[in-house]
Motif scaffolding. Structure first.
Motif, PDB file in Angstrom:
ATOM      1  N   TYR A 117       0.616  -1.093  -0.142  1.00 34.29           N
ATOM      2  CA  TYR A 117      -0.311  -0.128   0.069  1.00 34.29           C
ATOM      3  C   TYR A 117       0.800   1.177  -0.287  1.00 34.29           C
ATOM      4  O   TYR A 117       1.430   1.142   0.916  1.00 34.29           O
ATOM      5  CB  TYR A 117      -0.713   0.077   1.310  1.00 34.29           C
ATOM      6  CG  TYR A 117      -1.945  -1.205   1.195  1.00 34.29           C
ATOM      7  CD1 TYR A 117      -2.918  -1.059   0.460  1.00 34.29           C
ATOM      8  CD2 TYR A 117      -1.635  -2.204   2.323  1.00 34.29           C
ATOM      9  CE1 TYR A 117      -3.851  -2.716   0.562  1.00 34.29           C
ATOM     10  CE2 TYR A 117      -2.234  -3.390   2.509  1.00 34.29           C
ATOM     11  CZ  TYR A 117      -3.581  -2.841   1.671  1.00 34.29           C
ATOM     12  OH  TYR A 117      -3.988  -4.454   1.428  1.00 34.29           O
ATOM     13  N   GLN A 119      -0.200   4.277  -0.019  1.00 34.44           N
ATOM     14  CA  GLN A 119      -1.088   5.393   0.502  1.00 34.44           C
ATOM     15  C   GLN A 119      -0.280   6.249   1.772  1.00 34.44           C
ATOM     16  O   GLN A 119       0.180   5.246   2.891  1.00 34.44           O
ATOM     17  CB  GLN A 119      -2.738   5.042   0.877  1.00 34.44           C
ATOM     18  CG  GLN A 119      -3.762   4.600   0.087  1.00 34.44           C
ATOM     19  CD  GLN A 119      -3.666   3.014  -0.681  1.00 34.44           C
ATOM     20  OE1 GLN A 119      -2.447   2.477  -0.416  1.00 34.44           O
ATOM     21  NE2 GLN A 119      -4.235   2.783  -1.294  1.00 34.44           N
ATOM     22  N   GLN A 123      -5.283   7.864   6.003  1.00 31.67           N
ATOM     23  CA  GLN A 123      -6.423   7.041   5.581  1.00 31.67           C
ATOM     24  C   GLN A 123      -6.109   5.742   6.111  1.00 31.67           C
ATOM     25  O   GLN A 123      -5.349   4.878   6.084  1.00 31.67           O
ATOM     26  CB  GLN A 123      -6.696   7.192   4.639  1.00 31.67           C
ATOM     27  CG  GLN A 123      -6.454   6.089   3.212  1.00 31.67           C
ATOM     28  CD  GLN A 123      -5.549   7.182   2.438  1.00 31.67           C
ATOM     29  OE1 GLN A 123      -4.330   7.920   2.984  1.00 31.67           O
ATOM     30  NE2 GLN A 123      -5.206   6.762   1.455  1.00 31.67           N
ATOM     31  N   LEU A 125      -7.141   1.511   5.593  1.00 29.33           N
ATOM     32  CA  LEU A 125      -7.451   0.773   4.467  1.00 29.33           C
ATOM     33  C   LEU A 125      -8.024  -0.216   5.122  1.00 29.33           C
ATOM     34  O   LEU A 125      -7.112  -1.125   5.850  1.00 29.33           O
ATOM     35  CB  LEU A 125      -6.181   0.611   4.123  1.00 29.33           C
ATOM     36  CG  LEU A 125      -5.027   1.897   3.645  1.00 29.33           C
ATOM     37  CD1 LEU A 125      -4.107   1.987   3.348  1.00 29.33           C
ATOM     38  CD2 LEU A 125      -5.983   2.416   2.310  1.00 29.33           C
ATOM     39  N   ASP A 126      -8.596  -1.272   4.039  1.00 31.40           N
ATOM     40  CA  ASP A 126      -8.243  -3.260   4.353  1.00 31.40           C
ATOM     41  C   ASP A 126      -7.650  -3.472   2.878  1.00 31.40           C
ATOM     42  O   ASP A 126      -7.063  -2.982   2.309  1.00 31.40           O
ATOM     43  CB  ASP A 126      -9.907  -3.427   4.782  1.00 31.40           C
ATOM     44  CG  ASP A 126     -11.120  -2.389   3.441  1.00 31.40           C
ATOM     45  OD1 ASP A 126     -10.494  -2.358   2.638  1.00 31.40           O
ATOM     46  OD2 ASP A 126     -11.968  -2.699   3.904  1.00 31.40           O
ATOM     47  N   ASN A 128      -8.956  -4.191   0.476  1.00 34.84           N
ATOM     48  CA  ASN A 128     -10.134  -4.302  -0.859  1.00 34.84           C
ATOM     49  C   ASN A 128      -9.614  -2.813  -1.297  1.00 34.84           C
ATOM     50  O   ASN A 128      -9.360  -2.553  -2.664  1.00 34.84           O
ATOM     51  CB  ASN A 128     -11.659  -4.374  -0.726  1.00 34.84           C
ATOM     52  CG  ASN A 128     -12.058  -5.708  -0.184  1.00 34.84           C
ATOM     53  OD1 ASN A 128     -11.917  -5.897  -1.365  1.00 34.84           O
ATOM     54  ND2 ASN A 128     -12.963  -5.233   0.584  1.00 34.84           N
ATOM     55  N   SER A 129      -8.269  -1.756  -0.387  1.00 33.81           N
ATOM     56  CA  SER A 129      -7.562  -1.369  -0.461  1.00 33.81           C
ATOM     57  C   SER A 129      -6.923  -1.085  -1.659  1.00 33.81           C
ATOM     58  O   SER A 129      -6.096  -1.952  -2.273  1.00 33.81           O
ATOM     59  CB  SER A 129      -7.080  -0.438   0.324  1.00 33.81           C
ATOM     60  OG  SER A 129      -8.290   0.197   1.353  1.00 33.81           O
ATOM     61  N   THR A 131      -3.843  -1.107  -4.798  1.00 33.92           N
ATOM     62  CA  THR A 131      -2.393  -1.417  -3.556  1.00 33.92           C
ATOM     63  C   THR A 131      -1.358  -1.180  -5.447  1.00 33.92           C
ATOM     64  O   THR A 131      -1.383  -1.779  -6.103  1.00 33.92           O
ATOM     65  CB  THR A 131      -1.943  -2.992  -3.849  1.00 33.92           C
ATOM     66  OG1 THR A 131      -2.792  -3.954  -5.378  1.00 33.92           O
ATOM     67  CG2 THR A 131      -2.567  -3.465  -3.099  1.00 33.92           C
ATOM     68  N   LYS A 256      -0.667   5.625   7.623  1.00 28.80           N
ATOM     69  CA  LYS A 256      -1.912   4.746   7.250  1.00 28.80           C
ATOM     70  C   LYS A 256      -2.274   4.396   7.619  1.00 28.80           C
ATOM     71  O   LYS A 256      -1.148   3.956   9.335  1.00 28.80           O
ATOM     72  CB  LYS A 256      -1.824   4.025   5.996  1.00 28.80           C
ATOM     73  CG  LYS A 256      -0.461   3.093   5.845  1.00 28.80           C
ATOM     74  CD  LYS A 256      -0.247   1.999   4.687  1.00 28.80           C
ATOM     75  CE  LYS A 256       0.716   1.803   4.588  1.00 28.80           C
ATOM     76  NZ  LYS A 256       2.388   2.577   3.791  1.00 28.80           N
TER      77      LYS A 256
END
Length: 285
Positions: A117, A119, A123, A125-126, A128-129, A131, A256
């Motif tokens: 990730y 980001q 924020q 993230l899980d 489904n965020s 990549t 994150k």
């Protein structure tokens, strides 16, 4: 081996893999631990000496059915420029060895990293965020994950972040050196105690073993992403350190907050729910 005894092969059986292996052996599993030097492995784990950079089948590779594989490698200090060879080519060799021996385990677990990730705005993230890694480590991890998921094996990628514990005291050392950052913006960091990481992998294996369906990805972190500023200040306070470095440290990579909700649906929960619980024990020892 008892035919009814489930089996696990841990490739890269270092600190994390050994903890997992001991837990599984205590549950009466047949556990194999593969690494370059097997002299450090406990008796509960059957050692397999191998070099992941060599393409030939390791001499003492188990020839019978293997129920689960955990690919759990980590670079030595000398290997930090060989990420791709270790993570991607090493997994490629492992998949080839399994194919050569006509072994189709129930599931392959690839221990990855939240470096996939990119980001960095604090924020949540899980799994489904998006990549879209922007550094070598993240890109290599993502390539390794894709190799596993595109193989002929059912695979799960476990994305761990900030593993700490005995002999993993990077943040404590930073606090002792007076490392500090500007108060704003908050730089969120995620972490997991190594014992909780081993428990998570064990829980995922047992979750499938008892007939449940696993996802392709799980994030392994504790319950409390916290600003690095807060965490360092807390450790300094515990150690009665008042002196700070003359200058602020440069911003660390990323900021994150990672959710462990999906991992918790399998029945796992971190024993060390936040940095306070985990570092308290380390600092008291």
């Amino acid at each position: 081996m008892n035919n009814k005894q489930p089996s696990l092969l841990i490739i890269g059986c270092g600190d994390l893999g050994t903890r997992l292996g001991i837990k599984m052996a205590n549950e009466s599993w047949q556990v194999y631990g593969a690494r370059r030097n097997i002299s450090q492995l406990p008796n509960a784990i059957s050692g397999i000496g191998l070099d992941l950079y060599q393409e030939n089948l390791p001499i003492n590779w188990p020839q019978h059915h293997l129920d689960y594989i955990v690919y759990c490698v980590a670079p030595s200090k000398a290997e930090h420029n060989q990420y791709y060879d270790l993570y991607y080519k090493g997994l490629q060799n492992t998949l080839n060895w399994l194919q050569q021996c006509q072994q189709v385990p129930k599931r392959l677990f690839v221990i990855s990293s939240t470096a996939v990730y990119a980001q960095n705005d604090g924020q949540w993230l899980d799994e489904n965020s998006p990549t879209t890694p922007d550094n070598v480590q993240g890109k290599t991890m993502l390539a390794m994950e894709q190799l596993a998921l595109q193989s002929n094996l059912a695979s799960t990628c476990v994305r761990l972040s900030g593993i700490y514990g005995p002999n993993r005291t990077y943040l404590i050392n930073q606090a002792k050196q007076g490392v500090h950052y500007p108060d704003q913006p908050p730089l969120y960091a995620n972490r997991i105690h190594i014992e909780d990481a081993a428990n998570l992998i064990q829980q995922l294996i047992q979750y499938q073993q008892t007939g449940n369906i696993l996802n392709n990805y799980y994030i392994g972190v504790d319950d409390n992403p916290a600003p690095i500023q807060e965490t360092l200040a807390w450790i300094r306070n515990k150690l009665n350190i008042t002196e700070l470095a003359d200058e602020y440290s440069e911003r660390r990579v990323g900021s994150k907050r990672l959710s462990n909700k999906l991992a918790k649906t399998t029945g796992w929960t971190p024993y060390y729910a936040s940095y306070q619980e985990g570092y308290s024990k380390l600092l008291d020892n």
